[in-house]
Design an enzyme around this catalytic site. Structure first.
Site, short mmCIF file in Angstrom:
data_model
loop_
_atom_site.label_atom_id
_atom_site.label_comp_id
_atom_site.label_asym_id
_atom_site.label_seq_id
_atom_site.Cartn_x
_atom_site.Cartn_y
_atom_site.Cartn_z
N THR A 103 0.80 -1.23 0.00
CA THR A 103 0.00 0.00 0.00
C THR A 103 0.83 1.28 0.00
O THR A 103 0.31 2.34 0.31
CB THR A 103 -0.92 0.01 1.23
OG1 THR A 103 -0.13 -0.07 2.42
CG2 THR A 103 -1.92 -1.12 1.17
N CYS A 104 2.09 1.22 -0.36
CA CYS A 104 2.92 2.44 -0.35
C CYS A 104 2.50 3.34 -1.52
O CYS A 104 2.81 3.06 -2.68
CB CYS A 104 4.39 2.06 -0.47
SG CYS A 104 5.49 3.50 -0.47
#
Length: 782
Positions: free
Chosen positions: A752-753
């Site tokens: 989820t970066c």
């Protein structure tokens, strides 16, 4: 006594006239007297034959061909011809002992041809208005072909055989010249008489209207070998013509338009040459003499041949004038050095490269002595004018661009006068261009101004550090300018070595980063970090950057990177991640500020922030969001519960069911003027807006390595979803679209970066629609 009438071109004479002349030549071989009688008072005979009146003085016994050739209405023509024939007979009798039969024949034939042509053509034009036919033939009232004087000029005159009168008006002179030039163009060998236009009057004649276009074309037809001495060209237009081997001695070319006119191998001595102010391109003089000719102060003399001047007095002009000698040429000077005169005579930077300075300097180097003498006379005139510094200020650059170069630097008189002028010029350059970029240097600037600035820095070495913004620009342009000489580059490199040795500079170059990594510049590559600018506020701060980076930051494009440099403090590299470029430039390196701001105004991301976060309702958040666009990293984080809740309150109404609301979508289209744009164009804009909000949600701005504001991730994903709906073709693939979407929400185990997502999307946009990305993405994030 030997008389020659020259050669006659019988190919241009109609058959009837040929037969007539042939008959006459046969008769003259037999002495002529057998066929032509003396004058008798036989009035009755002539009355009966031609009804000419009681006093007709001539009776003749010519061949029947002449009688048949003329009708009764041609009686005047016939009488004139008969008188001519009688004159031939008398001349033959008078010079019989000294003239050969062959010469008699040639002379008689020439006279007959001349007078038959003159009188018949005269009759045609005056009585019937008949126009010449091709080949020099016209038709008279009785439909008999005649030789046209205008189409078949007489042969070169000898002794008293020429009977042609000069044209009476500029139009007639123009017509005569057109005829001669066209004959020359057709390959006819013109005689000296044919090319003699001395004392001609071409006033107000526009030559492009009387000559074919080929004479005005580049490398076109040439007017060659004509004599225009003592002629008038006042108010004429001879633009784009090429005169070769022509004489203009004592001619007047006053207010003549001669744009791009070429004079080669010509004699223009004693000419009054003051061409019109409407002349846009200077005339050129190639291997041409201009002895005692008066030349305007805005001429190019690069091909002129100078000779020793004589003791002639200056020319007289209306209103008077001052003059200086340039070899054997006269250059006009102003009566008084008024403000207008200073600008008009000296300011070639304001007058399309034209001034008396450039006129003198345009001569080849072989005339260095004459050039220096003329410049000294000019300086004496300026010194005598007692001009103030304010009056000289606008032309300082023009003055040093010429006088600060050889051969004028050899003159003590010029150098003494120019010294203070050059000092003031340098001070003005330091004041003006230390904090703003120099204009893009053209050939003139590279060859005439940059060497002067190098010389000024050499004389005032302290200015290298006090005005390092200007100094580094000068060195940059000297080392990269395609029109700079090797000598200029060598001097620039030597001066930069002095600069690097200065105590304020040397601590910053021994860090393994500068130049070739050992503290010396590497001029073999533009990628080497050779340039070091000192802060204008803090002597302990400097910026190190390469040739290419410095060039692009001074003259940026939408794709210019504004962080591709080293920021040094006490010689150590420091991070610029949390430094606002605009603040850095404003405080320390103002030479980049104007260019940065100009590019920033073209970025329109802030318009979306104003739509979502109005200053009336969300003033604090609005400022936080906009401030974050001015730096690559933000210390402000919005991941606490209060911030997350507040953002959700603002963004959730815009995203019913996780998609852009129709009303909000229309607001976006209106703000970015996309209402009438194609779906693809709309999709590209939404895609780029999505990359920006992905950046907002990343650890670089409002998120951290472990958390990020959900409302910002959701809004970024909604923008991307709408772009996909509008135009899937702008995406790399459906798989890539799905991967980015999963990363925004952490679905299907995706990492989820959002920083990774933002970088990936930005690279794609820069490759496939860079102009759209450059119009939206903040400069600090680019």
């Amino acid at each position: 006594m030997k008389i020659s009438s020259g050669a006659i071109n019988f190919s241009t004479i109609p058959n009837q006239v040929k037969k007539l002349i042939t008959s006459i030549r046969e008769h003259t071989k037999n002495g002529l007297t057998s066929k032509i009688t003396s004058v008798k008072n036989t009035h009755t005979s002539l009355n009966e034959k031609f009804k000419t009146g009681k006093d007709s003085p001539i009776e003749f016994a010519l061949p029947q061909k002449i009688k048949d050739f003329f009708q009764p209405k041609d009686k005047n023509t016939l009488n004139k011809t008969l008188i001519t024939v009688k004159n031939i007979k008398d001349t033959n009798n008078a010079g019989k002992k000294n003239i050969s039969a062959e010469d008699v024949s040639k002379m008689n034939a020439a006279f007959m041809r001349k007078h038959i042509a003159n009188q018949t053509c005269d009759y045609n034009y005056r009585m019937t208005g008949a126009a010449p036919l091709p080949g020099g033939v016209s038709v008279s009232a009785n439909n008999r072909p005649t030789v046209s004087e205008g189409r078949t000029p007489p042969v070169s005159p000898s002794l008293s055989l020429q009977a042609t009168s000069s044209p009476s008006s500029p139009a007639d002179w123009a017509k005569k010249l057109t005829d001669a030039v066209l004959r020359q163009k057709a390959g006819e060998a013109l005689t000296a008489a044919d090319r003699d236009f001395s004392n001609a009057d071409f006033r107000n004649i526009t030559f492009s209207k009387i000559l074919p276009p080929s004479f005005m074309e580049r490398d076109g037809d040439i007017i060659k070998g004509f004599n225009f001495s003592n002629s008038k060209f006042t108010y004429s237009d001879i633009s784009h013509l090429h005169f070769d081997e022509c004489r203009f001695t004592y001619s007047t070319l006053s207010d003549v338009v001669c744009s791009n006119t070429k004079f080669s191998n010509s004699d223009m001595n004693e000419v009054f040459l003051q061409y019109s102010i409407t002349t846009q391109q200077q005339p050129s003089f190639i291997d041409t003499t201009l002895k005692n000719t008066l030349i305007r102060h805005k001429a190019n003399l690069s091909g002129v041949i100078l000779n020793e001047p004589d003791n002639s007095s200056p020319p007289s002009v209306s209103g008077g004038g001052n003059f200086i000698r340039l070899g054997d040429i006269w250059l006009q000077m102003p009566l008084l050095w008024t403000e207008n005169a200073v600008d008009g005579f000296l300011n070639h930077e304001h007058n399309n490269g034209k001034s008396i300075l450039m006129t003198i300097d345009s001569l080849p180097d072989k005339y260095s002595q004459e050039k220096v003498q003329a410049m000294e006379d000019l300086v004496k005139s300026l010194r005598g004018g007692r001009l103030t510094e304010a009056c000289i200020r606008p032309v300082e650059s023009s003055l040093v661009s010429v006088l600060a170069h050889p051969p004028y630097t050899q003159s003590a008189l010029i150098s003494e006068w120019l010294g203070p002028v050059q000092e003031r010029f340098f001070a003005h350059q330091c004041q003006t261009y230390n904090d703003v970029p120099l204009p893009a240097p053209d050939t003139y600037y590279q060859q005439r101004i940059l060497p002067v600035l190098l010389d000024s820095f050499d004389r005032n070495s302290a200015a290298m550090t006090t005005h390092s913004g200007l100094f580094n620009q000068v060195i940059l342009h000297c080392m990269t300018g395609v029109d700079c000489t090797d000598g200029t580059r060598q001097k620039a490199a030597a001066l930069y070595e002095q600069y690097l040795a200065h105590p304020a500079v040397s601590p910053h170059i021994h860090n393994g980063l500068f130049g070739n990594y050992d503290g010396s510049p590497d001029w073999t590559t533009r990628a080497a970090d050779n340039f070091l600018l000192l802060s204008s506020q803090d002597s302990d701060t400097a910026m190190m950057l390469s040739t290419d980076t410095l060039l692009t930051m001074l003259n940026p494009t939408p794709d210019t990177a504004w962080d591709n440099f080293y920021l040094l403090r006490a010689g150590e590299n420091v991070s610029t991640a949390q430094i606002s470029p605009v603040e850095l430039f404003r405080h320390d390196f103002p030479v980049f500020l104007a260019a940065f701001n100009q590019q920033a105004t073209q970025r329109r991301f802030g318009e979306l922030i104003d739509i979502i976060l109005s200053t009336e309702e969300h003033g604090e958040l609005n400022q936080q969001f906009l401030a974050a666009t001015n730096q690559k990293h933000s210390t402000v984080k919005l991941i606490d519960d209060a911030s997350v809740s507040r953002l959700a309150t603002i963004f959730d109404p815009l995203l019913p069911e996780g998609k852009l609301s129709p009303a909000h979508y229309q607001h976006i289209l209106s703000a970015y003027h996309l209402t009438d744009a194609t779906p693809q164009k709309q999709a590209e804009t939404l895609f780029c807006l999505s990359t920006a909000f992905a950046r907002y949600s990343s650890s670089a701005i409002f998120g951290t390595e472990h958390d990020s504001p959900p409302a910002l991730r959701g809004y970024a994903e909604a923008l991307m979803q709408k772009a996909w709906e509008l135009s899937p073709a702008i995406f790399p693939s459906s798989e890539q679209f799905t991967e980015w979407s999963d990363r925004f929400h952490g679905l299907h185990g995706a990492f989820t970066c959002t920083s990774v997502v933002a970088d990936s999307m930005q690279r794609h946009a820069r490759k496939y629609f860079p102009s759209v990305l450059s119009s939206i993405l903040p400069l600090a994030w680019a």
